[in-house]
Structure formats: C-alpha cells, structure tokens
Write a protein that holds these residues in place. Structure first.
Motif, mmCIF file in Angstrom:
data_model
loop_
_atom_site.group_PDB
_atom_site.id
_atom_site.type_symbol
_atom_site.label_atom_id
_atom_site.label_comp_id
_atom_site.label_asym_id
_atom_site.label_seq_id
_atom_site.Cartn_x
_atom_site.Cartn_y
_atom_site.Cartn_z
ATOM 1 N N ILE A 263 0.953 -1.239 -0.040
ATOM 2 C CA ILE A 263 -0.020 -0.020 -0.091
ATOM 3 C C ILE A 263 0.724 1.303 0.042
ATOM 4 C CG2 ILE A 263 -1.617 1.400 1.184
ATOM 5 C CD1 ILE A 263 -2.831 -1.302 -0.068
ATOM 6 N N CYS A 299 -3.322 -3.778 5.829
ATOM 7 C CA CYS A 299 -3.701 -2.997 4.891
ATOM 8 C C CYS A 299 -4.148 -1.635 5.576
ATOM 9 C CB CYS A 299 -4.745 -3.486 4.021
ATOM 10 S SG CYS A 299 -4.574 -4.794 3.080
ATOM 11 N N ARG A 303 -2.028 1.878 5.302
ATOM 12 C CA ARG A 303 -2.524 3.229 4.734
ATOM 13 C C ARG A 303 -2.047 4.504 5.515
ATOM 14 N NH1 ARG A 303 -7.088 5.130 7.644
ATOM 15 N NH2 ARG A 303 -7.881 6.665 6.551
ATOM 16 N N TYR A 309 -8.170 5.818 0.011
ATOM 17 C CA TYR A 309 -7.948 4.486 0.322
ATOM 18 C C TYR A 309 -9.132 3.817 0.407
ATOM 19 C CZ TYR A 309 -6.281 -0.048 1.858
ATOM 20 O OH TYR A 309 -6.272 -1.658 1.739
#
Lengths: 338, 218
Positions: A263, A299, A303, A309
């Motif tokens: 990410i 994840c 971020r 996102y």
C-alpha cells in the motif's frame, strides 16, 4: 454516511466514518443467492440479485455490473464454451490474419452476445441502489480483448513482428471498450472499471504498455468522464510497480493494486491517485475469517493517515471463496475507524 | 580451446528474441568450426542462464520470454537437430521426461508452451498432452511414457480440486516416485500443501532449476 458518500468522499480525500470496503466480488456472489455461475453470467435478474444479496450479507460499499471477461469478445463473434460452475471462456481465436480485423463489425451493445444481459443488470442494480451505493460497470481493456480475438501467444508475437497491424487491431478493440462502456453508463452505471490483465507488466514490458495501452486508456477515461462517469478506475493485476507512474497520464483516478505491491509503495508511485487493494485473492479461499481480518487490518495500518484508500482485494475474489471470508473486511474497517 | 567471440552475439540474439539472427549466428559458428556441444553449452544454456537471472528481477515479462523461447526453438529446430541424431537431442529416460498439460476446467496454454520450449531447449523430452485434461489422463500418460515428472498448468484457482487428485491417483497406482509440478496464473499464490504437489513453480525457470536440483541430489 451511506456507501455512495463514503466512497466519493474518500476519493476526494475527505474524512469518512470508516474506510470504504470494495473487494472485487463478481461470480463469487452467485452461490449465496442460490445460483450457478452460468445463471449469474446469463441472466440480468440473477446477476443483479446476486450482487445485491451479497452486499446485504457482507455490508461492503459497491455493487458491480460485471459478468465475466469474455462478454466483449463474444459480442464481436468469438465462440465461447459455457460451464455450469465456471466462467465461460473463448474456445479459439476469431482471427488468424490481423488484416481480417477490417472484416469485423463493431458489436451493438443493445443486441450482440450478452452485452444486453449486463446492460439490463446495470439498470436493475441502479434502480435498487439509486444513489446510496455506486454501481461500477466493468469493461475489458483494448489489449485483453485483442488477446482473445487473436490468441494471447499470437498477440505477443505480432506486437514485435507486425506492430502496425497490432495498432489497427487495438484501434478496433478500443472502440469496442468505448461503445460498451458508454452503453453501460447510459444504462445507469455510476462509473467504469477497466480491466486489462494483458497490459500487466507480467505479460508485456513497460514500454509496450506506454506505447500501446497508455494513449488508449487516456482517451477512454477522458471520454467516459465527459459522459458522466464518476471515477476512472483501472484494475491491472500482478506486479505493476513499473507502470503505476504512468497512471496519472492515463487519467486514472482510482487504481487497484495486487498483493505484490504494498500500500505505501502504491501511494508513493501513484501520487494523488486513490488506491484500492491489496489482499491476496486466494486468501479468501484458503484462509480463515480471523486471518483475513488480520490481513485487512495490516492494509489499514499501512495506509497510515492517507485518505483516498478503499480496502479490497488485489484482483477478483475467486468464485469458489465463501462470503464469510469477505465479511471480515467490513469488520476490520469498522474496528479500525479513522 | 579456440575462442569464438560470436558466441556472445548468439546469446544476445536469443535473449532479445531475434529468431532469424540466432539461426544465422549459430550456422556461422558451426561453419567456423564450433562444435554442436559448444553451441548448446556456451550458447543456448548460457542464454537460458541469462534469462533465468532476468526472470528473478522485476523486469521479467511473458512477451520477452516467449520471444526468447521462439529464438531458442528456431536454433534447435533449424540447426542443432540437423547435426545431432534424434536420440541425442532429447534423452528418453524418466529423469529427463515430463508429461505436460493444462488441467480440466482450464484451456489456457501459453504458460505450458513456454515451459515446453524451455525444457526442450534444455534437453528434456516433453510430452504435451493438451488442455482441459482429466487428472486420470495425466497419470496414465506419465506411466505409459515412463516419465519422471508431471507438469500441470492452470490459470484458475477453481481447478485446485482436480490438481490435488493427480498425486492421489499416482499413489493409488503405486507410483509416488513421479513428481508433480504445478504452475501458472493464480496457482502461484498457492502452496504445495494447497495443491498436494511436489513443487509449485513461480516461473518456467523455476521448473528448470527444480529439475536440475533433483538431478544434482540424485
């Protein structure tokens, strides 16, 4: 805040109540609604019903007007092989000699193949969700349609052996993407996702993407946007690190990245473009809900404090996955509130 | 030993996928007195190693590998084969024989073709049994052909139950010695245990390296 507002606010880098959850769920939604994959890809009502039923069960933030990867090639004239519990596939390439491309008519989205099926499904989805949730229409990109018309191996050889002829084939397939995309928009889709797996750097070098794909994506996204598409979304699987810097020039506003791109790397390479991803798709088959929730939280942690996102899968969630394995994405998003 | 600087040009031509040039360079080297064994060892094998190194970095892609494979096969089919008796071109022994196919439920063949080209160029006997192949047929053909390996290709995770059956059928047939190698598309995300196979290849070269390691161990 409803799903529509959540996704659009996130894309505009504004605060949302939670991170939007947008896994690529297509045929996987059929089983929970009591349908086979064949039902899903051939019936507008069943496609729409499957998508809506899955959204009620999972609680994610988007519905998809998408049957399978062969809708465009079938409408052009490719013969498909259908199975009850698998996506249809192109039986054999339609043309051997690239010059034959001039003999092919453009498909009519209202009449040819199963384009009308997906168009009707789009309208059904929009009628139900209105403006509470985005209806994303999915179209195949020019290179992947060309790969089906010629055969992937043939396309690869021709890119090198007869580049001018390939250009003409891609002009034709770009037009197919355009006319089908426009028809889906008119039918009620809020936006487009262009899928182009053949344009992945795993298949062709970066320079081929830049030369053959980039100008076409640029035109397609610009035109879709002018016609009212809310977001220009590109989904190319595999390790896309070396083409992500081109996405801005291709007018991309949202990019799905696969599990091979982290990410933070995606954000660094994409600049202002929003990111969707990047759970390993096979995890939804082989892993447990607990582990998937852990992966999703990883994840969300990666971020950082960035907006723009959308939590999701790096590619399509496999059709054999269970919806119970997708639910933890929403749970993770709720527990990991911004 | 006499040095032939043109061998580097041959390696470059193959790696860059220049089929005609590769054939011409190989012919020219033979005309200058280079042996067929040297063409294979210092030309084709060196080109494979160079591609293998490239494959491990992020610049690897299917287009380049398909083109290099085509160039290599052009040298094999147009040059090497003319100078070698067929029996020496490929060895008909289990440790050099692989039955290769795309599993039932899938019809994609490109990955399989790449593997076939690379293995054949490396002296393996590859029996391509086609696409949409039942697990039973993989096993029957491997036993019939006295193959040491089964190569099973698939792009789709939906085919996993069929891939898993190959090893079960081999065990049932009393042939657990035949190694099963899987590769292709979404299969790369899976493990040996997921697929019940001996090896999951991340690339065509991964298969070559695996086979070479097995032979070195044996």
């Amino acid at each position: 805040m409803n799903s529509y507002e959540r996704v659009l606010n996130s894309l505009k880098k504004k605060q949302t109540d939670r991170v939007p959850v947008v896994p690529e769920v297509f045929g996987v939604t059929a089983k929970a609604a009591g349908y086979s994959i064949y039902d899903y890809v051939t019936s507008p009502s069943r496609l729409a019903e499957s998508q809506l039923h899955a959204r009620r069960l999972i609680g994610h933030d988007m519905v998809f007007a998408f049957a399978d990867l062969s809708v465009e090639s079938e409408a052009i004239g490719c013969e498909l092989e259908y199975k009850e519990e698998a996506y249809p596939v192109v039986r054999k390439p339609l043309i051997e000699n690239l010059k034959e491309i001039h003999t092919l008519d453009l498909p009519d989205p209202q009449k040819d193949g199963r384009m009308p099926v997906v168009i009707e499904a789009t309208t059904r989805l929009r009628d139900v969700v209105a403006d509470t949730c985005i209806v994303a229409a999915c179209v195949m990109g020019p290179m992947s349609i060309a790969g089906q018309l010629i055969g992937l191996e043939g396309l690869l050889y021709h890119i090198v052996d007869s580049p001018d002829e390939v250009d003409k084939v891609l002009d034709y397939t770009e037009e197919v993407t355009r006319s089908y995309g426009n028809a889906l928009l008119q039918a009620g889709a809020h936006c487009h996702i262009i899928f182009d797996p053949v344009a992945s750097p795993m298949v062709v070098p970066r320079d081929v993407f830049r030369r053959l794909e980039l100008p076409r994506l640029k035109r397609l996204f610009r035109e879709f946007k002018e016609k009212g598409s809310l977001v220009s979304w590109l989904s190319i699987a595999g390790n896309t690190k070396n083409i992500l810097p081109f996405y801005r020039d291709a007018n991309v506003e949202l990019a799905t990245v696969d599990y091979t791109v982290s990410i933070p790397e995606a954000f660094d390479l994409l600049g202002d473009i929003a990111v969707n991803g990047n759970l390993r798709p096979f995890s939804f088959v082989s892993s447990s809900p607990e582990k998937i929730k852990e992966e999703a939280k990883k994840c969300l942690k990666e971020r950082g404090n960035r907006w723009g996102y959308l939590l999701g899968s790096g590619c399509e969630v496999p059709i054999e996955a269970e919806l119970d394995n997708i639910k933890p994405l929403v749970e993770a998003s709720l527990e990991f509130s911004p | 030993m006499k040095k032939y600087p043109e061998i580097d040009e041959l390696i470059q031509a193959i790696v860059q996928g220049e089929a005609h040039l590769s054939v011409n360079l190989a012919e020219a080297l033979i005309a200058k007195g280079l042996t067929i064994e040297s063409i294979i060892q210092d030309g084709l094998t060196a080109a494979l190693q160079s591609l293998n190194a490239k494959c491990t970095n992020e610049e690897f892609n299917l287009l380049e590998i398909v083109l290099a494979g085509r160039a290599m096969m052009a040298v094999m089919d147009n040059v090497i084969i003319r100078y070698l008796p067929p029996a020496r071109a490929t060895e008909s022994v289990p440790e050099k024989t692989l039955v290769l196919g795309t599993i039932e439920g899938d019809i994609h063949e490109l990955g399989k073709h790449v593997v076939k080209m690379l293995l054949r160029s490396s002296g393996y006997r590859v029996i391509d049994i086609g696409k949409d192949i039942r697990p039973e047929e993989f096993v029957e053909r491997a036993i019939q052909q006295d193959a040491g390996y089964i190569g099973v290709s698939s792009l789709l995770t939906t085919t996993i139950p069929s891939i898993r059956r190959i090893k079960e059928l081999l065990n049932k047939a009393g042939r657990p010695d035949i190694k099963v190698i899987a590769g292709g598309g979404a299969i790369q995300q899976t493990s040996r245990d997921d697929l019940n196979v001996d090896f999951v290849a991340q690339s065509a070269f991964d298969i070559l390296n695996y086979l070479k390691n097995l032979q070195d161990e044996g």
